[in-house]
Design an enzyme around this catalytic site. Structure first.
Site, PDB file in Angstrom:
ATOM      1  N   ARG A 136     -59.512  47.570  -2.894  1.00  0.00           N
ATOM      2  CA  ARG A 136     -58.839  48.880  -2.803  1.00  0.00           C
ATOM      3  C   ARG A 136     -58.044  49.199  -1.273  1.00  0.00           C
ATOM      4  NH1 ARG A 136     -63.702  50.523  -5.158  1.00  0.00           N
ATOM      5  NH2 ARG A 136     -63.487  50.914  -7.357  1.00  0.00           N
ATOM      6  N   LYS A 160     -65.986  53.527  -3.415  1.00  0.00           N
ATOM      7  CA  LYS A 160     -66.028  54.747  -3.888  1.00  0.00           C
ATOM      8  C   LYS A 160     -67.310  55.330  -4.119  1.00  0.00           C
ATOM      9  CE  LYS A 160     -61.616  55.191  -6.521  1.00  0.00           C
ATOM     10  NZ  LYS A 160     -60.786  55.375  -7.729  1.00  0.00           N
ATOM     11  N   HIS A 225     -52.237  48.453  -4.931  1.00  0.00           N
ATOM     12  CA  HIS A 225     -53.170  48.805  -6.430  1.00  0.00           C
ATOM     13  C   HIS A 225     -52.576  47.717  -7.372  1.00  0.00           C
ATOM     14  CE1 HIS A 225     -56.604  50.834  -7.421  1.00  0.00           C
ATOM     15  NE2 HIS A 225     -56.122  50.841  -8.689  1.00  0.00           N
ATOM     16  N   ARG A 228     -54.234  44.338  -6.469  1.00  0.00           N
ATOM     17  CA  ARG A 228     -55.693  44.330  -7.116  1.00  0.00           C
ATOM     18  C   ARG A 228     -55.650  44.329  -8.362  1.00  0.00           C
ATOM     19  NH1 ARG A 228     -60.977  47.042  -6.327  1.00  0.00           N
ATOM     20  NH2 ARG A 228     -61.188  48.461  -8.160  1.00  0.00           N
ATOM     21  N   HIS A 251     -66.313  48.882  -9.933  1.00  0.00           N
ATOM     22  CA  HIS A 251     -66.193  49.827 -10.961  1.00  0.00           C
ATOM     23  C   HIS A 251     -67.929  50.383 -11.413  1.00  0.00           C
ATOM     24  CE1 HIS A 251     -62.095  47.864 -12.495  1.00  0.00           C
ATOM     25  NE2 HIS A 251     -62.055  48.867 -11.443  1.00  0.00           N
ATOM     26  N   TYR A 260     -58.393  45.610 -18.601  1.00  0.00           N
ATOM     27  CA  TYR A 260     -57.983  44.511 -18.350  1.00  0.00           C
ATOM     28  C   TYR A 260     -57.775  43.604 -19.497  1.00  0.00           C
ATOM     29  CZ  TYR A 260     -57.766  45.802 -13.481  1.00  0.00           C
ATOM     30  OH  TYR A 260     -57.515  46.649 -12.229  1.00  0.00           O
TER      31      TYR A 260
END
Length: 288
Positions: A136, A160, A225, A228, A251, A260
């Site tokens: 990220r 995150k 992004h 990414r 994630h 995806y």
């Protein structure tokens, strides 16, 4: 509470602060005591916004009112009156292999002079890590100076929610970082320093778009992004396992990673038409 108990990232805290401040301004400082009528005024002001934006704003306020109720600052929780727009997750924008080849050809041209410009060495390290490891933007620009070791094919990233994960590193990425790090002051805490801190996400965005424009890729098609997303999409096309991809991207929920799978339709069709036992009528599949 969000920082101490939920472990929310700095960008998440900033987004919540912004949404709550705007809502408070709309209600002239009466956000804490707002009733259903006041919340209706907020929802009316959001009428022309995208569904995803309304969903985010409403989620921030629901969390806020639940906190007030749990802590005894309000006898009730009016969050139920906030709108819940149906949101459909958009397919992520990405780049094809030709686009990526053009980006790296542009980088190679910039690095051709001897010696290369330090700014181009930094750009090469940034692009290699974005596309080669799927970081990220915030994770990338805040990397410590020694995060990438020359003898270690991975780095440890705090993403995150404060979650740590291992991120793979290619030989190319490590070589690009090594070439750039020679221009970083030994006293710098960051791999990509700027002023008293590190490179900003805005500046990273500008650098990526400038490179894209130089090689003929429309700037509105690319961002950190998007690189990414390209990392994830191209890995999946190459046969990567979805769980492994989830781990590499950081994630928390595999449902986020599964987005995806929807942009790899052509490969799935090809797999069915060429690999399925019934695809070849002459193939002997044994007793039925």
């Amino acid at each position: 509470m969000l920082a101490a108990e939920a472990g929310a990232a700095r960008n998440t805290l900033a987004a919540y602060r912004s949404d709550l401040s705007l809502a408070s301004a709309t209600l002239r400082g009466g956000l804490v005591e707002a009733d259903v009528v006041g919340i209706g005024r907020l929802a009316e002001g959001w009428r022309d916004l995208a569904k995803s934006t309304v969903a985010r704003k409403a989620a921030a306020l629901r969390r806020f009112y639940a906190f007030l109720h749990e802590e005894g600052h309000r006898p009730d929780d009016p969050g139920a009156a906030l709108p819940r727009p149906g949101t459909r997750r958009a397919l992520p924008r990405t780049l094809d292999h030709d686009d990526i080849a053009r980006l790296f050809a542009g980088l190679a041209a910039r690095l051709a002079p001897d010696p290369p410009d330090p700014g181009d060495l930094r750009l090469a390290a940034l692009i290699e890590l974005l596309y080669g490891s799927g970081l990220r933007a915030t994770e990338l620009v805040s990397l410590p100076r020694h995060a990438v070791a020359p003898d270690r094919p991975y780095l440890i990233v705090r993403g995150k929610g404060g979650r740590e994960r291992l991120v793979p590193l290619s030989d190319r990425s490590r070589a690009a970082v090594a070439a750039w790090r020679g221009h970083v002051a030994p006293t710098s805490a960051f791999l990509f320093p700027s002023g008293k801190g590190h490179l900003s996400r805005v500046r990273l965005f500008q650098l990526v778009r400038a490179l894209a424009a130089d090689v003929g890729i429309a700037p509105d098609r690319i961002s950190p992004h998007v690189l990414r997303h390209a990392f994830a999409t191209h890995l999946l096309e190459g046969g990567a396992d979805l769980r492994a991809l989830q781990s590499m991207l950081g994630h928390a929920d595999i449902a986020t990673t599964e987005i995806y799978t929807h942009i790899d339709t052509a490969r799935l069709v090809e797999l069915v038409t060429t690999r399925h036992p019934l695809a070849d009528p002459d193939r002997d599949t044994g007793p039925r």
